[in-house]
Design a protein around this motif. Structure first.
Motif, short mmCIF file in Angstrom:
data_model
loop_
_atom_site.label_atom_id
_atom_site.label_comp_id
_atom_site.label_asym_id
_atom_site.label_seq_id
_atom_site.Cartn_x
_atom_site.Cartn_y
_atom_site.Cartn_z
N ALA A 51 -8.92 -23.46 10.75
CA ALA A 51 -8.70 -22.01 10.72
C ALA A 51 -8.60 -21.44 12.13
O ALA A 51 -7.82 -20.50 12.37
CB ALA A 51 -9.82 -21.34 9.94
N VAL A 52 -9.35 -22.00 13.06
CA VAL A 52 -9.29 -21.52 14.45
C VAL A 52 -7.91 -21.76 15.04
O VAL A 52 -7.30 -20.86 15.64
CB VAL A 52 -10.37 -22.20 15.30
CG1 VAL A 52 -10.18 -21.85 16.78
CG2 VAL A 52 -11.75 -21.79 14.85
N PHE A 53 -7.38 -22.98 14.86
CA PHE A 53 -6.08 -23.31 15.45
C PHE A 53 -4.93 -22.60 14.72
O PHE A 53 -3.84 -22.45 15.29
CB PHE A 53 -5.86 -24.82 15.41
CG PHE A 53 -6.75 -25.57 16.35
CD1 PHE A 53 -6.57 -25.49 17.73
CD2 PHE A 53 -7.80 -26.34 15.87
CE1 PHE A 53 -7.39 -26.17 18.60
CE2 PHE A 53 -8.62 -27.03 16.73
CZ PHE A 53 -8.43 -26.95 18.10
N ASN A 54 -5.17 -22.18 13.50
CA ASN A 54 -4.14 -21.45 12.75
C ASN A 54 -4.26 -19.94 12.93
O ASN A 54 -3.47 -19.19 12.35
CB ASN A 54 -4.22 -21.79 11.26
CG ASN A 54 -3.81 -23.22 10.98
OD1 ASN A 54 -2.95 -23.78 11.67
ND2 ASN A 54 -4.42 -23.85 9.97
N HIS A 55 -5.23 -19.50 13.74
CA HIS A 55 -5.43 -18.07 13.98
C HIS A 55 -4.72 -17.72 15.29
O HIS A 55 -5.20 -18.07 16.38
CB HIS A 55 -6.92 -17.75 14.08
CG HIS A 55 -7.25 -16.31 13.84
ND1 HIS A 55 -6.82 -15.30 14.69
CD2 HIS A 55 -7.94 -15.69 12.85
CE1 HIS A 55 -7.26 -14.14 14.25
NE2 HIS A 55 -7.94 -14.35 13.13
N PRO A 56 -3.59 -17.04 15.26
CA PRO A 56 -2.82 -16.82 16.50
C PRO A 56 -3.57 -16.00 17.54
O PRO A 56 -3.37 -16.21 18.74
CB PRO A 56 -1.57 -16.10 16.00
CG PRO A 56 -1.95 -15.50 14.69
CD PRO A 56 -2.95 -16.43 14.08
N ASP A 57 -4.43 -15.07 17.11
CA ASP A 57 -5.15 -14.25 18.08
C ASP A 57 -6.12 -15.09 18.91
O ASP A 57 -6.25 -14.89 20.12
CB ASP A 57 -5.91 -13.14 17.36
CG ASP A 57 -4.97 -12.09 16.78
OD1 ASP A 57 -3.84 -11.99 17.27
OD2 ASP A 57 -5.38 -11.38 15.83
#
Length: 264
Positions: A51-57
């Motif tokens: 989820a971290v790597f898929n969170h663009p922000d």
């Protein structure tokens, strides 16, 4: 050589456990498969790291922090070297005051510095500028680089420089061939401390960042103020892992004693 007794070893062990316990708990929570902050009793999951790597922000904020820390640490170290040389090697009026001015960000609360920079940037119309954000970080982290360079200069043997001058070497040649290599451990350690402090800076950065220059600590603070889930633990675990791996690599290549203390 006198060895530590049982009481001293027990006390040190308890201190280490007290310091390490929160980090261990955070790292364990990052692997939970649940949607809430909980230990992974029912199995390990990497969903929150994904989820971290898929969170663009978060990805954009990480690169902002890395770029900001790189520029800030490099500029602060470039300013710290001539400042330390002037303070250590020359006697002039106001030298002690200048040294105190350079080191003053260590004792001034970063909240005060952040509010001051916010008013200044608003007054001159520099709000949201990455360059001015770098300037603010340079002022805050330069004391870390300056202190290590000063320590390296105070512990340096001047006989090699005097011998080079006796043999006809110029000031620039002496600095390039003798002074700089001898100062390199202190310079490298100062740059490393400056980089780490710039990357982790939160209190002051909250006041001077813009939507396009949000750093990772500020992004984590903004996210945590809205919702609490294990993704915060995953981001923290990644930061701990990157820091740990970096310190291990530096220790294997150069030795942390040489970088941070200046020991050969």
């Amino acid at each position: 050589m006198q060895k530590n007794g049982l009481v001293a070893l027990t006390f040190h062990t308890l201190i280490v456990l007290f310091v390490m316990a929160p980090l261990v708990v955070v790292c364990l929570v990052a692997f939970t498969p649940q949607n809430t902050l909980s230990l992974p009793w029912n199995g390990i999951s990497f969903r929150w790291f994904s989820a971290v790597f898929n969170h663009p922000d978060f990805v954009a904020s990480f690169w902002n922090s890395g770029r900001l820390a790189l520029f800030s640490a490099t500029i602060s170290t470039m300013l710290a070297v001539p400042s330390a040389l002037a303070i250590t090697r020359y006697s002039f009026r106001g030298r002690d005051a200048l040294n105190a001015l350079f080191l003053s960000p260590l004792i001034i609360p970063h909240l005060v510095i952040g509010v001051a920079f916010l008013r200044l940037f608003s007054f001159i119309g520099a709000t949201g500028s990455f360059g001015w954000l770098v300037a603010a970080h340079v002022m805050v982290i330069m004391p870390y680089a300056l202190r290590l360079v000063l320590a390296a200069l105070n512990g340096m043997d001047l006989s090699a420089e005097m011998a080079a001058r006796t043999l006809g070497a110029g000031e620039w040649t002496v600095f390039r061939r003798i002074t700089f290599p001898m100062l390199l451990p202190g310079i490298s350690g100062g740059w490393l401390l400056a980089f780490i402090n710039s990357f982790d800076e939160l209190t002051m950065s909250i006041f001077v960042t813009s939507p396009s220059t949000v750093t990772l600590p500020v992004r984590m603070y903004m996210y945590a103020s809205e919702s609490i889930d294990p993704m915060m633990a995953a981001v923290s675990t990644l930061m701990i892992a990157v820091t740990g791996v970096t310190m291990i690599i530096l220790d294997r290549l150069f030795g942390l004693d040489q970088l941070l203390v200046g020991k050969g």
